[in-house]
Design a protein around this motif. Structure first.
Motif, PDB file in Angstrom:
ATOM      1  N   PRO A   1       0.816  -1.218   0.000  1.00 47.43           N
ATOM      2  CA  PRO A   1       0.000   0.000   0.000  1.00 47.43           C
ATOM      3  C   PRO A   1       0.847   1.264   0.000  1.00 47.43           C
ATOM      4  O   PRO A   1       1.977   1.278   0.492  1.00 47.43           O
ATOM      5  N   ALA A   2       0.291   2.318  -0.568  1.00 51.21           N
ATOM      6  CA  ALA A   2       0.994   3.606  -0.682  1.00 51.21           C
ATOM      7  C   ALA A   2       0.097   4.723  -0.156  1.00 51.21           C
ATOM      8  O   ALA A   2      -0.171   5.706  -0.838  1.00 51.21           O
ATOM      9  N   ALA A   3      -0.367   4.554   1.078  1.00 52.89           N
ATOM     10  CA  ALA A   3      -1.389   5.443   1.618  1.00 52.89           C
ATOM     11  C   ALA A   3      -0.857   6.750   2.184  1.00 52.89           C
ATOM     12  O   ALA A   3      -1.571   7.754   2.201  1.00 52.89           O
ATOM     13  N   ILE A   4       0.396   6.746   2.682  1.00 53.11           N
ATOM     14  CA  ILE A   4       0.866   7.930   3.410  1.00 53.11           C
ATOM     15  C   ILE A   4       2.234   8.373   2.912  1.00 53.11           C
ATOM     16  O   ILE A   4       2.911   7.677   2.160  1.00 53.11           O
ATOM     17  N   ASP A   5       2.635   9.551   3.378  1.00 55.78           N
ATOM     18  CA  ASP A   5       3.941  10.125   3.064  1.00 55.78           C
ATOM     19  C   ASP A   5       4.902   9.916   4.236  1.00 55.78           C
ATOM     20  O   ASP A   5       4.491   9.531   5.332  1.00 55.78           O
TER      21      ASP A   5
ATOM     22  N   HIS B   1      -3.637   1.166  -2.967  1.00 61.03           N
ATOM     23  CA  HIS B   1      -4.202   1.810  -1.772  1.00 61.03           C
ATOM     24  C   HIS B   1      -3.736   3.265  -1.654  1.00 61.03           C
ATOM     25  O   HIS B   1      -3.298   3.722  -0.599  1.00 61.03           O
ATOM     26  N   PHE B   2      -3.846   3.979  -2.759  1.00 55.98           N
ATOM     27  CA  PHE B   2      -3.508   5.400  -2.750  1.00 55.98           C
ATOM     28  C   PHE B   2      -4.622   6.210  -2.099  1.00 55.98           C
ATOM     29  O   PHE B   2      -5.799   5.838  -2.158  1.00 55.98           O
ATOM     30  N   MET B   3      -4.245   7.320  -1.494  1.00 57.32           N
ATOM     31  CA  MET B   3      -5.203   8.296  -0.994  1.00 57.32           C
ATOM     32  C   MET B   3      -4.904   9.623  -1.674  1.00 57.32           C
ATOM     33  O   MET B   3      -3.897   9.764  -2.380  1.00 57.32           O
ATOM     34  N   GLY B   4      -5.783  10.591  -1.481  1.00 54.82           N
ATOM     35  CA  GLY B   4      -5.614  11.859  -2.178  1.00 54.82           C
ATOM     36  C   GLY B   4      -4.249  12.466  -1.986  1.00 54.82           C
ATOM     37  O   GLY B   4      -3.591  12.898  -2.942  1.00 54.82           O
ATOM     38  N   ARG B   5      -3.779  12.488  -0.755  1.00 47.67           N
ATOM     39  CA  ARG B   5      -2.477  13.111  -0.494  1.00 47.67           C
ATOM     40  C   ARG B   5      -1.345  12.312  -1.115  1.00 47.67           C
ATOM     41  O   ARG B   5      -0.399  12.893  -1.687  1.00 47.67           O
ATOM     42  N   SER B   6      -1.382  10.983  -0.995  1.00 54.56           N
ATOM     43  CA  SER B   6      -0.276  10.201  -1.548  1.00 54.56           C
ATOM     44  C   SER B   6      -0.292  10.209  -3.073  1.00 54.56           C
ATOM     45  O   SER B   6       0.761  10.029  -3.703  1.00 54.56           O
ATOM     46  N   LEU B   7      -1.453  10.448  -3.687  1.00 53.91           N
ATOM     47  CA  LEU B   7      -1.473  10.640  -5.131  1.00 53.91           C
ATOM     48  C   LEU B   7      -0.835  11.962  -5.519  1.00 53.91           C
ATOM     49  O   LEU B   7      -0.095  12.057  -6.507  1.00 53.91           O
ATOM     50  N   LYS B   8      -1.112  12.979  -4.735  1.00 51.05           N
ATOM     51  CA  LYS B   8      -0.519  14.295  -5.000  1.00 51.05           C
ATOM     52  C   LYS B   8       1.001  14.236  -4.936  1.00 51.05           C
ATOM     53  O   LYS B   8       1.698  14.870  -5.738  1.00 51.05           O
ATOM     54  N   ASP B   9       1.520  13.444  -3.989  1.00 51.69           N
ATOM     55  CA  ASP B   9       2.970  13.342  -3.785  1.00 51.69           C
ATOM     56  C   ASP B   9       3.532  12.037  -4.354  1.00 51.69           C
ATOM     57  O   ASP B   9       4.605  11.590  -3.949  1.00 51.69           O
ATOM     58  N   LYS B  10       2.824  11.450  -5.306  1.00 46.21           N
ATOM     59  CA  LYS B  10       3.181  10.111  -5.786  1.00 46.21           C
ATOM     60  C   LYS B  10       4.614  10.018  -6.297  1.00 46.21           C
ATOM     61  O   LYS B  10       5.375   9.125  -5.896  1.00 46.21           O
ATOM     62  N   ASP B  11       5.013  10.933  -7.167  1.00 43.36           N
ATOM     63  CA  ASP B  11       6.355  10.849  -7.741  1.00 43.36           C
ATOM     64  C   ASP B  11       7.434  10.988  -6.666  1.00 43.36           C
ATOM     65  O   ASP B  11       8.444  10.278  -6.686  1.00 43.36           O
ATOM     66  N   LYS B  12       7.202  11.877  -5.726  1.00 45.02           N
ATOM     67  CA  LYS B  12       8.146  12.054  -4.619  1.00 45.02           C
ATOM     68  C   LYS B  12       8.237  10.781  -3.792  1.00 45.02           C
ATOM     69  O   LYS B  12       9.332  10.331  -3.430  1.00 45.02           O
ATOM     70  N   ASN B  13       7.096  10.183  -3.488  1.00 43.47           N
ATOM     71  CA  ASN B  13       7.085   8.974  -2.669  1.00 43.47           C
ATOM     72  C   ASN B  13       7.733   7.798  -3.380  1.00 43.47           C
ATOM     73  O   ASN B  13       8.440   6.997  -2.761  1.00 43.47           O
ATOM     74  N   VAL B  14       7.504   7.678  -4.686  1.00 44.85           N
ATOM     75  CA  VAL B  14       8.147   6.607  -5.454  1.00 44.85           C
ATOM     76  C   VAL B  14       9.661   6.796  -5.468  1.00 44.85           C
ATOM     77  O   VAL B  14      10.426   5.828  -5.342  1.00 44.85           O
ATOM     78  N   ALA B  15      10.103   8.034  -5.607  1.00 45.62           N
ATOM     79  CA  ALA B  15      11.547   8.307  -5.590  1.00 45.62           C
ATOM     80  C   ALA B  15      12.160   7.882  -4.255  1.00 45.62           C
ATOM     81  O   ALA B  15      13.288   7.367  -4.216  1.00 45.62           O
ATOM     82  N   ILE B  16      11.437   8.089  -3.168  1.00 46.76           N
ATOM     83  CA  ILE B  16      11.924   7.649  -1.855  1.00 46.76           C
ATOM     84  C   ILE B  16      12.030   6.130  -1.818  1.00 46.76           C
ATOM     85  O   ILE B  16      13.042   5.567  -1.359  1.00 46.76           O
TER      86      ILE B  16
END
Length: 316
Positions: free
Chosen positions: A242-246, A279-294
């Protein structure tokens, strides 16, 4: 770092990101390929809040053209289930990860299709044991469909394939505290095991699906603190997380969910051939590229950001 993440799916790009080249296993681009071989297809890739504009969690596994396995059935998955062309009479196994509504709300709607089956069929229904705040799978099934008291008592025939319902559902519980995985279903060369995962105070399960074409490990919400999960998922060709949070999420969110850093470290230890995020949420979609880079600081294989109806075939 790799280029921007592509959205893998049946109607879009299938190019992953990551330092490694794409493996033979890749996201499918057409409905025909989605149903060939052994393929994971996401029904819902969203979460519990409607700001993601997606169905909530759920996925089917296609085996030789039939949707044989269903993992989770959150809100919106009933619609997606029909859109894929999946048929209830082909379904052998339903695995529910936990009893948050975004993982189980559409289960009654899907099972009601039993009224329209042409012949009798049996399906295993597996979920976690309960605690003070959440029911076990067997208790949930009874509260939903129990004769004389169930919320949907008119579907009480599901417990034995009676009353015009040609589907007999066999619910069972998995002990989430067990230090070793529990085998929950086996058939046609496919073995499914379940292991408890830490989702705050919510009893929850991950599922491992061993097939002749490879191994899928599907994790629902977890905070990543259980070491046994690493051994459970070793050898996975496909790992879904899941990718729900930052990374800057608050303490309560971290109690329930793994941050991108934690997801990346888990994937690096398991070293699957591909990592699928859902399991994306609105915020994690907004920051998706940043989170994937992490995540890619730790895991250097292909990463796919799943979306509703995305397909990921196994091939060896």
């Amino acid at each position: 770092m790799a280029a921007a993440l592509a959205l893998a799916g049946c109607s879009g790009s299938s190019t992953p990101t990551g330092k490694a080249a794409a493996p033979a296993t890749a996201a499918a681009d057409d409905a025909t390929t989605c149903k060939s071989g052994i393929t994971l297809q996401l029904l819902g890739s969203g979460g519990p809040v409607s700001d993601d504009a997606r169905a909530s969690s759920g996925a089917v596994v296609w085996i030789d053209g039939k949707a044989r396995l269903l993992i989770d059935a959150g809100g919106g998955t009933y619609l997606r289930y029909g859109q894929t062309g999946a048929r209830l009479e082909d379904l052998d196994f339903i695995g529910i990860s936990h009893f948050h509504t975004d993982h189980v709300a559409d289960l009654p709607a899907i099972l009601k299709g039993a009224y329209f089956l042409s012949g009798r069929h049996d399906v295993a229904l597996v979920g976690p044991g309960g605690n003070a705040n959440f029911p076990s799978m067997t208790a949930f099934f009874d509260r939903e469909f129990g004769r004389g008291h169930g919320a949907f008592e008119y579907l009480a025939g599901l417990s034995g394939g009676t009353d015009g319902l040609n589907l007999s559902v066999h619910p069972s519980n998995v002990n989430v505290a067990s230090p070793v995985a529990t085998k929950v279903w086996q058939g046609d060369g496919v073995t499914i095991s379940a292991l408890g995962i830490p989702h705050g105070d919510v009893p929850a399960l991950a599922y491992r699906i061993d097939t002749p074409k490879g191994v899928m490990v599907l994790s629902a919400d977890q905070n990543g603190s259980r070491k046994e999960f690493i051994d459970f998922a070793k050898g996975a060709d496909l790992l879904m997380m899941p990718a729900a949070i930052d990374d800057d999420a608050d303490a309560q969110s971290r109690f329930l969910h793994a941050t991108p850093t934690v997801v990346g470290k888990i994937a690096a230890q398991i070293h699957p051939k591909m990592l699928v995020l859902d399991h994306f949420m609105g915020r994690s979609l907004k920051d998706k590229d940043k989170n994937v880079a992490i995540i890619q600081r730790y895991y250097h294989g292909p990463v796919f950001a799943g979306r509703d109806l995305s397909c990921f075939p196994l091939s060896h």
